[in-house]
Design an enzyme around this catalytic site. Sequence first.
Site, PDB file in Angstrom:
ATOM      1  N   ASP A 190     -15.375  12.319   8.351  1.00  0.00           N
ATOM      2  CA  ASP A 190     -14.378  11.302   8.030  1.00  0.00           C
ATOM      3  C   ASP A 190     -13.006  11.974   8.075  1.00  0.00           C
ATOM      4  O   ASP A 190     -12.898  13.174   7.842  1.00  0.00           O
ATOM      5  CB  ASP A 190     -14.622  10.706   6.639  1.00  0.00           C
ATOM      6  CG  ASP A 190     -13.936   9.362   6.454  1.00  0.00           C
ATOM      7  OD1 ASP A 190     -14.629   8.315   6.514  1.00  0.00           O
ATOM      8  OD2 ASP A 190     -12.698   9.334   6.264  1.00  0.00           O
ATOM      9  N   ARG A 235       0.815  -1.216   0.000  1.00  0.00           N
ATOM     10  CA  ARG A 235       0.000   0.000   0.000  1.00  0.00           C
ATOM     11  C   ARG A 235       0.853   1.273   0.000  1.00  0.00           C
ATOM     12  O   ARG A 235       0.466   2.289  -0.559  1.00  0.00           O
ATOM     13  CB  ARG A 235      -0.913   0.024   1.239  1.00  0.00           C
ATOM     14  CG  ARG A 235      -1.940  -1.103   1.280  1.00  0.00           C
ATOM     15  CD  ARG A 235      -3.261  -0.602   0.736  1.00  0.00           C
ATOM     16  NE  ARG A 235      -4.276  -1.622   0.693  1.00  0.00           N
ATOM     17  CZ  ARG A 235      -5.247  -1.750   1.585  1.00  0.00           C
ATOM     18  NH1 ARG A 235      -5.314  -0.936   2.614  1.00  0.00           N
ATOM     19  NH2 ARG A 235      -6.167  -2.676   1.438  1.00  0.00           N
TER      20      ARG A 235
HETATM   21  C1  LIG Z   1     -14.789   1.089   5.544  1.00  0.00           C
HETATM   22  S1  LIG Z   1     -15.177   2.793   5.650  1.00  0.00           S
HETATM   23  C2  LIG Z   1     -16.751   2.691   6.461  1.00  0.00           C
HETATM   24  C3  LIG Z   1     -17.789   3.609   5.851  1.00  0.00           C
HETATM   25  C4  LIG Z   1     -19.181   3.487   6.456  1.00  0.00           C
HETATM   26  N1  LIG Z   1     -19.198   3.809   7.852  1.00  0.00           N
HETATM   27  C5  LIG Z   1     -19.748   2.108   6.200  1.00  0.00           C
HETATM   28  O1  LIG Z   1     -19.820   1.301   7.151  1.00  0.00           O
HETATM   29  O2  LIG Z   1     -20.088   1.803   5.065  1.00  0.00           O
HETATM   30  C6  LIG Z   1     -14.087   3.296   6.966  1.00  0.00           C
HETATM   31  C7  LIG Z   1     -13.885   4.817   7.023  1.00  0.00           C
HETATM   32  O3  LIG Z   1     -13.280   5.142   8.282  1.00  0.00           O
HETATM   33  C8  LIG Z   1     -12.437   6.246   8.071  1.00  0.00           C
HETATM   34  N2  LIG Z   1     -11.473   6.332   9.198  1.00  0.00           N
HETATM   35  C9  LIG Z   1     -10.458   5.472   9.500  1.00  0.00           C
HETATM   36  N3  LIG Z   1      -9.788   5.908  10.568  1.00  0.00           N
HETATM   37  C10 LIG Z   1     -10.398   7.065  10.967  1.00  0.00           C
HETATM   38  C11 LIG Z   1     -10.155   7.999  12.025  1.00  0.00           C
HETATM   39  N4  LIG Z   1      -9.128   7.850  12.879  1.00  0.00           N
HETATM   40  N5  LIG Z   1     -10.991   9.052  12.142  1.00  0.00           N
HETATM   41  C12 LIG Z   1     -12.025   9.230  11.270  1.00  0.00           C
HETATM   42  N6  LIG Z   1     -12.291   8.400  10.246  1.00  0.00           N
HETATM   43  C13 LIG Z   1     -11.486   7.322  10.101  1.00  0.00           C
HETATM   44  C14 LIG Z   1     -11.790   5.945   6.728  1.00  0.00           C
HETATM   45  O4  LIG Z   1     -11.265   7.124   6.123  1.00  0.00           O
HETATM   46  C15 LIG Z   1     -12.944   5.327   5.942  1.00  0.00           C
HETATM   47  O5  LIG Z   1     -13.598   6.263   5.125  1.00  0.00           O
END
Ligand SMILES: C[S@@+](CC[C@H](N)C(=O)[O-])C[C@H]1O[C@@H](n2cnc3c(N)ncnc32)[C@H](O)[C@@H]1O
Length: 289
Positions: free
Chosen positions: A151, A46
């Site tokens: 996000d 990655r």
């Molecule tokens: C797999 S997506 C989930 C989206 C949605 N909640 C769903 O379940 O379909 C995970 C998201 O978490 C965000 N994320 C990861 N670490 C984070 C953090 N420390 N603070 C805020 N967002 C975070 C990522 O950028 C990503 O967009």
Amino acid sequence: MSLAAVEDGQREFSFSDQDFQSLARLARAEFGLSLAESKKPLVYSRLARRLRARKVGSFQQYLTLLETADESEERLELISALTTNVTSFFREKHHFETLKSELSPDFGKTGKARIWSAGCSSGQEPFSIALTLLETIPDAARRDIRILATDIDPAVVSRAKRGRYSNEEKSAIAPALQSKWTRLCPDAPSAFEFNEEIRKMISFGELNLMVGWPFKGPFDAIFCRNVAIYFDHETQQKLWSKFADKLRPGGYLFIGHSERVTGPAMDGFTTAGVTTYRKIAGSGSALEN
Ligand SMILES: C[S@@+](CC[C@H](N)C(=O)[O-])C[C@H]1O[C@@H](n2cnc3c(N)ncnc32)[C@H](O)[C@@H]1O
């Protein structure tokens, strides 16, 4: 020569255990991410593209760059590379059924609701929340009903703000809701967008869940689904407890299918269905409006 060294020899950039540990420490401190040793090959593949993009010749140089004060954007690129933004409309449908049957009727009566989609990715989750509310409260956009969607990743937040999606994703939205709240994009025939009224219900913003939260609450419901999966147990515990503090008594927490609230964090909650929790009245320190 060890297997690791042979593997290293085949790699474009050398990636020592020490480099991996330094990256893992940084990812944990900044974003709460938990990177197990077994993720080393994934982390390499990655991040190798970030090294190429930034034209640095080694992981050590990349780490030095990440630690530079004005490289906050690269730190966001790092989290973007290490996590996934996968999402979809009405993902894990049972949460929206609960929202509709347990919460929406009260919102309809009071005309007031506060919901937070924490880790909203490109916006399909908050738009699914808004569509669910509009099903039972058609004038929700004109009442005091607000969804906060945040996000850490600026790229997904700007996609979410645009509210424009590929037609392939449309089938997850019921036809009646499609025709009422979406329209075709005249300049992009393969895409659709949400109309102004539904967009007004949602405030999008960038927020790292690991830093201070600049709002008081309390929320009636928090959706934080498939986000904490990247965090270690201790970070998850702290996050669940902080969510309890931001919920009103009886408020709902919805989490992802492979996540669980366990241990001391459960003191603030009672189970209310599959990956669904309710804040126990009197627990935490949520402030009423
Ligand atoms: C797999 S997506 C989930 C989206 C949605 N909640 C769903 O379940 O379909 C995970 C998201 O978490 C965000 N994320 C990861 N670490 C984070 C953090 N420390 N603070 C805020 N967002 C975070 C990522 O950028 C990503 O967009």
